[in-house]
Design a protein around this motif. Structure first.
Motif, PDB file in Angstrom:
ATOM      1  N   SER A   1       8.261  10.959  32.415  1.00  0.00           N
ATOM      2  CA  SER A   1       9.322  11.887  32.810  1.00  0.00           C
ATOM      3  C   SER A   1       9.579  11.755  34.312  1.00  0.00           C
ATOM      4  CB  SER A   1       8.917  13.318  32.483  1.00  0.00           C
ATOM      5  OG  SER A   1       7.797  13.700  33.265  1.00  0.00           O
ATOM      6  N   SER A   2      10.642  12.374  34.791  1.00  0.00           N
ATOM      7  CA  SER A   2      10.973  12.254  36.215  1.00  0.00           C
ATOM      8  C   SER A   2       9.837  12.754  37.100  1.00  0.00           C
ATOM      9  CB  SER A   2      12.261  13.027  36.516  1.00  0.00           C
ATOM     10  OG  SER A   2      12.106  14.411  36.246  1.00  0.00           O
ATOM     11  N   GLY A   3       9.170  13.835  36.677  1.00  0.00           N
ATOM     12  CA  GLY A   3       8.044  14.331  37.463  1.00  0.00           C
ATOM     13  C   GLY A   3       6.913  13.326  37.534  1.00  0.00           C
ATOM     14  N   ALA A   4       6.618  12.672  36.406  1.00  0.00           N
ATOM     15  CA  ALA A   4       5.561  11.666  36.377  1.00  0.00           C
ATOM     16  C   ALA A   4       5.939  10.454  37.212  1.00  0.00           C
ATOM     17  CB  ALA A   4       5.292  11.247  34.938  1.00  0.00           C
ATOM     18  N   VAL A   5       7.201  10.065  37.175  1.00  0.00           N
ATOM     19  CA  VAL A   5       7.666   8.921  37.960  1.00  0.00           C
ATOM     20  C   VAL A   5       7.555   9.208  39.450  1.00  0.00           C
ATOM     21  CG1 VAL A   5       9.705   7.542  38.538  1.00  0.00           C
ATOM     22  CG2 VAL A   5       9.161   8.024  36.148  1.00  0.00           C
ATOM     23  N   CYS A   6       7.949  10.406  39.865  1.00  0.00           N
ATOM     24  CA  CYS A   6       7.856  10.765  41.281  1.00  0.00           C
ATOM     25  C   CYS A   6       6.407  10.812  41.745  1.00  0.00           C
ATOM     26  CB  CYS A   6       8.545  12.106  41.527  1.00  0.00           C
ATOM     27  SG  CYS A   6      10.351  12.035  41.403  1.00  0.00           S
ATOM     28  N   ALA A   7       5.524  11.359  40.900  1.00  0.00           N
ATOM     29  CA  ALA A   7       4.106  11.413  41.254  1.00  0.00           C
ATOM     30  C   ALA A   7       3.523  10.008  41.390  1.00  0.00           C
ATOM     31  CB  ALA A   7       3.338  12.211  40.197  1.00  0.00           C
TER      32      ALA A   7
END
Length: 394
Positions: free
Chosen positions: A265-271
């Motif tokens: 997800s976008s949150g996982a990608v940013c992390a």
């Protein structure tokens, strides 16, 4: 002994009229001569059908062909755009984007309205739609298609509560159906993106493929033998709930944390980007993930390349699972992250899928310009409107 049955003159006329209308949809305005060449019909038959379709209000003269020959230029016939208008809506957690088009597919209006989820969320969307409709000079809509996240139940056409999505999505659907005085069709937004990729995007040459949506959430559109497959309850493609290694847990019936969502997800990608020392900013939304992936793909070296390698490895695991069940032969990477990664990400994913699966699976990046969801919704609305008008008229 069987006796061959021939079509009645009325049935033959209806068939010929429908063929001519479909040609005008696919190829745009045509001369009578070109219609004769494409249909194989005689000059009088084409003249008769153009006269019938003109009287029905579906076809009109839209210009003249600049042919170099003696006599007047040939008339060019096209669909009457004003005969019907359609609306396409892309409904997200934070707002709604919309597009209007006439029967030819020409865009006549568009807009967007942010929604904060307050008490008047539905009212603000309806007001924006009505203002835009009047500004575009559209008297009414023949058909509307609303794309939304979650389960679009193919049996009932309803949008049941799912995964903590806002209540106003379902309320908006009900309000549109009550107030628009036109069919309002519901479809999952990733399915609409898959339709767009098939018709005008990366897989126009394929009838079997899977589009994987990598954005704020995770989803997939499954197209097999040219048909969109929604599943029994509309849940085909909910890849966010797919159990994968490396998440430290398992998803549940009400929470996709622990599934593929946790990895891509976008949150996982940013992390993941921050762990590689990339400037992902403080946000975890789709726009932030899109920006950092695009920058990494454009640089395609150093920390950016290492980040894309690890992201590709995560995505490849999910694709291997999809391939084991469906064997689609081709997967398209869509959503904000898939589009931003482009060929740099798609090539990495393909390389990591090969050792994981005995089934050959090509990986392509999305190529639809603009909003894939709105594109797919508009195509679906136009298909429905044309089918209704062409069938009732001919």
């Amino acid at each position: 002994m069987s006796t061959a049955r021939t079509a009645s003159p009325r049935t033959a006329r209806a068939i010929n009229d429908r063929i001519a209308l479909e040609l005008l949809v696919e190829r745009g305005p045509l001369t009578a001569t070109r219609l004769r060449e494409l249909t194989g019909l005689s000059r009088p038959s084409v003249s008769d059908l153009l006269d019938r379709l003109g009287r029905s209000g579906l076809v009109e003269v839209v210009g003249e062909a600049g042919e170099e020959r003696r006599g007047p230029n040939a008339k060019v016939y096209g669909l009457v755009g004003e005969r019907a208008h359609v609306a396409a809506l892309d409904v997200r957690t934070g707002g709604v984007a919309f597009t209007f088009a006439d029967l030819t597919g020409a865009t006549v209006g568009r807009g967007a309205v942010p929604v904060d989820g307050g008490a008047d969320a539905v009212g603000s969307v309806l007001l924006a739609l009505d203002d835009a409709r009047r500004e575009a000079g559209v008297p009414a809509f023949h058909t509307a298609v609303m794309g939304a996240p979650g389960l679009a139940d193919p049996r009932t056409g309803a949008l049941p509560p799912f995964g903590g999505l806002p209540d106003w999505h379902g309320e908006l659907l009900a309000a549109l159906r009550e107030g628009m005085a036109a069919p309002v069709l519901l479809e999952n937004e990733v399915n609409l993106a898959g339709i767009a990729e098939h018709r005008v995007g990366a897989v126009r040459d394929r009838d079997t493929f899977v589009l994987i949506w990598l954005g704020h959430g995770i989803g997939a559109a499954v197209v097999l033998d040219g048909a969109l497959r929604r599943g029994a309850s509309g849940g085909a493609g909910e890849l966010g709930f797919l159990p994968v290694p490396g998440t430290g847990g398992l998803p549940s019936a009400t929470d996709c944390d622990g599934g593929f969502h946790t990895q891509a997800s976008s949150g996982a990608v940013c992390a993941l980007a921050r762990r590689h020392g990339l400037p992902a900013g403080a946000g975890d939304d789709a726009a932030a993930a899109e920006a950092v992936v695009r920058a990494a793909a454009e640089e395609n070296a150093g920390a950016g390349a290492a980040f894309l390698d690890e992201l590709a490895a995560r995505v490849a695991v999910a694709i291997a699972g999809v391939a084991a069940v469906l064997d689609p032969g081709c997967v398209v990477l869509g959503g904000e992250v898939g589009r931003a990664g482009g060929a740099a990400l798609a090539e990495r994913v393909a390389a990591r899928v090969r050792p994981l699966s005995p089934l050959a699976t090509e990986v392509r990046a999305s190529t639809v310009t603009g909003s894939p969801v709105l594109n797919g919704a508009l195509l679906t609305a136009l298909d429905a409107a044309r089918e209704a008008l062409f069938t009732s008229t001919v």
